[in-house]
Each structure stands twice: as structure tokens, then as C-alpha cells.
Design an enzyme around this catalytic site. Structure first.
Site, PDB file in Angstrom:
ATOM      1  N   ASN A   1      53.452   1.584  57.278  1.00 27.84           N
ATOM      2  CA  ASN A   1      52.296   2.489  56.693  1.00 27.84           C
ATOM      3  C   ASN A   1      51.149   1.852  56.334  1.00 27.84           C
ATOM      4  O   ASN A   1      51.011   0.873  56.516  1.00 27.84           O
ATOM      5  CB  ASN A   1      53.070   2.832  55.096  1.00 27.84           C
TER       6      ASN A   1
ATOM      7  N   CYS B   1      59.696   8.174  60.034  1.00 29.88           N
ATOM      8  CA  CYS B   1      59.744   8.164  58.388  1.00 29.88           C
ATOM      9  C   CYS B   1      61.087   8.769  57.947  1.00 29.88           C
ATOM     10  O   CYS B   1      61.726   9.796  58.502  1.00 29.88           O
ATOM     11  CB  CYS B   1      58.750   8.778  57.765  1.00 29.88           C
ATOM     12  N   HIS B   2      61.882   8.295  56.791  1.00 32.42           N
ATOM     13  CA  HIS B   2      63.264   9.018  56.564  1.00 32.42           C
ATOM     14  C   HIS B   2      62.984   9.823  55.358  1.00 32.42           C
ATOM     15  O   HIS B   2      64.138  10.276  54.749  1.00 32.42           O
ATOM     16  CB  HIS B   2      64.179   7.702  56.119  1.00 32.42           C
TER      17      HIS B   2
ATOM     18  N   HIS C   1      54.546  12.585  54.841  1.00 29.81           N
ATOM     19  CA  HIS C   1      54.512  12.345  53.058  1.00 29.81           C
ATOM     20  C   HIS C   1      54.106  13.627  52.388  1.00 29.81           C
ATOM     21  O   HIS C   1      53.985  13.788  51.220  1.00 29.81           O
ATOM     22  CB  HIS C   1      53.757  11.216  52.668  1.00 29.81           C
TER      23      HIS C   1
ATOM     24  N   ARG D   1      54.917  13.303  30.636  1.00 32.49           N
ATOM     25  CA  ARG D   1      55.650  14.554  30.797  1.00 32.49           C
ATOM     26  C   ARG D   1      56.324  14.537  32.152  1.00 32.49           C
ATOM     27  O   ARG D   1      57.436  15.084  32.273  1.00 32.49           O
ATOM     28  CB  ARG D   1      54.718  15.893  30.573  1.00 32.49           C
TER      29      ARG D   1
END
Length: 454
Positions: A159, A180-181, A210, A287
Site C-alpha cells: 500500500n 487486496c483481500h 478500499h 458514536r
């Protein structure tokens, strides 16, 4: 792809560049050895600049080969050219600059400006710096392949994926695919949430690394999105993911806003947008349970795991029995060697694959692989809101690559000022000052033309 050695044995020569990433290398080695029809015709070549880590990885590789009773060969070396000479496959998995000093700098300097990050390996100010460090090294590997193994396939895990693959495509000619997994892992997450076997899901994913989305998610012809959107409407009820037990509230919130579920985890995705990680809104961080500095904790955990593994090996313990990880690189190698057809997901330049993303940017799409080729699928147009969101991340990627290509330091500032999270938190003077501080601190890890002001 298989070549013959001096004895006439047919071997697929697989070079691991960055093999000192022992735990990850171990998983890939184990997956490759798990193929009974492949394990006796493999040659593993391990390379790293950290000789201690390289030694550990070599011991792990030999233990795995012995554990399978395989005939695979293992060698290790610090000389890149020797390892690449005649290779059939090259797997890159390095982290230029390592945890210290580079990753620590990517987090601690921005924090002095009030800019907090979670992972910092894809985009954002940390991703930009990581790209500046990594692309030149990856390009050097690609160019050396052109000299010594021009027909080899490069499979990259390093990356920031999109920046790295974009820079590679612009600066050298090599048959390269970014892996990428996140797609299969997210599919498993969704199957678990819906109470379905993952192998029964029918899905199509596309976008950028991503930030790819499940464009289709079905089970036996049923659209699963109506069911999915009824789940976890309260962030406090979001499912916990992975060994780190991190809540998945951000992705569920974004699905309700955008209509589609994203592939990368909530802790990653929180820093790709300006909506969640705000220093003046600690209530949002609480939150959505956003784990600030999460990558720092992971690196420390992985370093400890490596230390524990090395101690076990030194004491004579066997390498533990490992589960199959289903990473794409072993699947691709197996298909190209045996002809088995399968679908994987790859990151490649956008040349007619996704109509409403820029030509040449790096897209993540499904690809068919068989005994001859890897063929990325044509997707067409993405939903416009998804393409627009991806554009906010593509711009910093493009400018980071442009800085490396041209040696123009101004484009590093431009990449940072257009990053959604950085722009939401810092003003222009702060952005310029932070970039200068990071460039100076990273020193020789930054390409020489970018180290001084133009």
C-alpha cells in the site's frame, strides 16, 4: 510459465520481495503449498533488506515445505537482481521505512497539527507520504524485472495500492496486478450478518481500492440489500470485526446514505471522507467507535507476533498449522500454472473498464484467470454518487503520482490540500507547513527531486 532448472525439473519460480514481512509471507507460502498439484514444482525466492527478518522467513518457508512433505525449493538473498533473475512471479509486500521511523512519523507529525488518522496507508496525508516512499522502490523492482524476467507477472500487495499501481503503470512497463483481500473478507462479513453461507452469495464489486462497492448482492436471485439495510441501524449495535473486534458502524451508515456497501473496513473508510473523524466533534468519534491510531496498534501487535514467532523457531518449535487464507496471489499462480479457471479481484489501470472514472486511474474489478491470461472485466458506468465519491480520492492519488513523475514538489501540497480528511481539518497554511515538516522528517525516503523547494 513454468521453466526447467538444470536438472530438467519443472519449477515455477516465485520471488517474494519484502519477505521479511514474515507473517504475511508465511500465509502466502502456506496457501501455495496447499495446492497438491503445485507444491512439488515451486521454487521460493525470498528477498528483504532486513537480514534478520529474511532469515526468519527462510526458516518459516523451509519448515512449511517440510511440513507438507513437498519438493519445493527455498532460497533467500539480499541481492534483488539475483532473486529476480529468471523469476516467473514476483510478489511485492514491502513497507518502505517500516514502522519506525516512517509510520510513526506519518501519525505523530499530523497529530501535532490536530490531524488524527486511523490507518494512514491508502490516502490522507499518511497515504501520500507512504506513496512517495514506496512508488520509486516498486518501480525499481519493475524495471529490474524488465531486465531479468521480462515475462514475469508482478503481484503487488504493498500500500497505498492505487498510488503504487498508478505510479508503476506510468513509470515502467511490467505485467502487474494489485491485489487486496478486502472484497472476499467483506463478502464473508455480509454473509455472517445476513446468516447465509458466503459461497451462496452472488455479487459484483467494482470501484477503486478500499473504495469499491457491492454493486450487486444477491442470494438465489433475491436482492439482499433490502434485508441488509434493516440491520444495525444503531451504530452501537454494529457488528464487531476481526481479531481487533472493531465496530463496523461507518460502513453501515454510508450504505444507508449511498445505497451500496463498501469493501474496506469502517476504520479505514472513516478517514477517506470528511464526515466522521473530526477533532471538534469527539461525539462522532465516540458514536461510530472510530479507532484513532489503529494502524499503530496493529503494527505493534504484528511486531510482537514476529518476535514470538522468531523465539519459537529459535527454540526448535515447528511452524504452527495454518488455515488457508484465500489470498489472490496463490490463486492466480495456481490458475496460470494448471489452467484452472477462477475469478479474482485485481487493481489495474482504467482503460475502458469503468466509464465514469478517469482513464488511467487504478480501478478494482473482477478478473478471469486461466492457464494463459488474467482478464479484467468491463464494468461500464458506476452509480453516479459512487463515482463522485471516488473522485475525491482519485485526485490526491493522481497528484501524488504526478509529483513523483515530474519531481514537482508543488503537487505534493496539491495532493494534501485536495484530500477530503486533511482539507476538512486544516487550513492551507497548516497543510503547507505539515507537508514541509513531513518531507524534511522523512529525509532520504523521499525521492531526491522532491526534497527541496522548487
Amino acid at each position: 510459465m513454468v521453466t526447467a532448472d538444470s536438472t530438467g525439473a519443472k519449477l515455477a519460480k516465485v520471488a517474494f520481495i519484502g519477505a521479511g514481512s514474515t507473517v504475511f509471507a508465511r500465509n502466502l507460502l502456506n496457501d501455495l503449498l496447499g495446492y497438491e498439484d503445485l507444491r512439488d514444482c515451486l521454487e521460493f525466492r525470498l528477498h528483504d533488506i532486513d537480514l534478520q527478518r529474511l532469515e526468519t522467513s527462510e526458516v518459516v518457508a523451509r519448515r512449511l515445505v517440510d511440513g507438507y512433505g513437498a519438493q519445493a525449493r527455498v532460497s533467500a538473498g539480499a541481492d534483488l537482481r539475483t532473486v529476480l533473475d529468471g523469476a516467473d512471479y514476483v510478489i511485492t509486500m514491502f513497507q518502505v521505512g517500516g514502522y519506525e521511523p516512517a509510520t510513526v512519523l506519518d501519525f505523530e507529525l499530523p497529530e501535532q497539527y490536530g490531524l488524527e488518522q486511523t490507518i494512514a496507508d491508502t490516502i490522507g496525508i499518511g497515504g501520500i507520504m507512504r506513496g512517495l516512499r514506496t512508488v520509486p522502490v516498486l518501480v525499481d523492482v519493475g524495471r529490474t524485472m524488465g531486465e531479468l524476467c521480462a515475462d514475469a507477472v508482478l503481484l503487488n500487495y504493498a500500500n497505498p495500492m492505487a498510488i503504487n499501481m498508478w505510479g508503476l503503470s506510468e513509470l515502467c512497463e511490467v505485467d502487474a496486478y494489485g491485489l487486496c483481500h478486502s472484497v472476499p473478507i467483506t463478502a464473508q462479513h455480509l454473509a455472517t450478518d445476513l446468516g447465509l453461507p458466503v459461497e451462496e452469495l452472488d455479487y459484483l464489486v467494482a470501484g477503486i481500492n478500499h473504495m469499491a462497492f457491492f454493486l450487486r448482492l444477491e442470494h438465489q436471485g433475491e436482492d439482499l440489500y433490502p434485508r441488509l439495510k434493516e440491520l444495525h441501524t444503531d451504530p452501537a449495535e454494529a457488528p464487531k470485526r476481526s481479531e481487533w473486534q472493531l465496530p463496523d458502524a461507518v460502513r453501515y451508515e454510508m450504505m444507508r446514505r449511498l445505497g451500496y456497501f463498501v469493501t474496506e473496513s469502517s476504520e479505514h473508510f472513516a478517514e477517506y471522507t470528511p464526515y466522521f473523524l473530526k477533532r471538534d466533534r469527539p461525539d462522532l468519534i465516540e458514536r461510530y467507535a472510530i479507532p484513532v491510531r489503529e494502524y499503530m496498534r496493529r503494527c505493534q501487535s504484528q511486531i510482537a507476533e514476529w518476535d514470538e514467532l522468531r523465539s519459537r523457531l529459535e527454540s526448535g518449535a515447528e511452524v504452527m498449522e495454518l488455515p488457508e487464507t484465500n489470498e489472490f496471489a496463490p490463486q492466480i499462480i495456481h490458475s496460470l500454472e494448471t489452467g484452472k479457471e477462477r475469478e479474482v479481484y485485481v487493481n489495474v489501470p482504467n482503460h475502458g473498464l469503468i466509464d465514469n472514472l478517469p482513464t488511467g486511474c487504478i480501478v478494482e474489478v473482477p478478473a478471469g484467470v486461466d492457464g494463459k491470461t488474467i482478464t479484467p472485466s468491463v464494468i461500464g458506468k458506476l452509480p453516479p454518487q459512487l463515482a463522485a465519491l471516488m473522485g475525491t480520492n482519485i485526485a490526491p492519488q493522481q497528484l501524488t503520482v504526478e509529483a513523483i513523475k515530474t519531481g514537482n514538489r508543488d503537487h505534493v501540497y496539491h495532493a494534501a490540500m485536495l484530500d477530503p480528511h486533511t482539507a476538512a481539518e486544516l487550513d492551507l497554511e497548516q497543510i503547507w507547513s505539515l507537508v514541509d515538516a513531513l518531507m524534511e522528517a522523512h529525509g532520504d525516503f523521499i525521492p531526491e527531486p522532491l526534497r527541496t523547494h522548487g
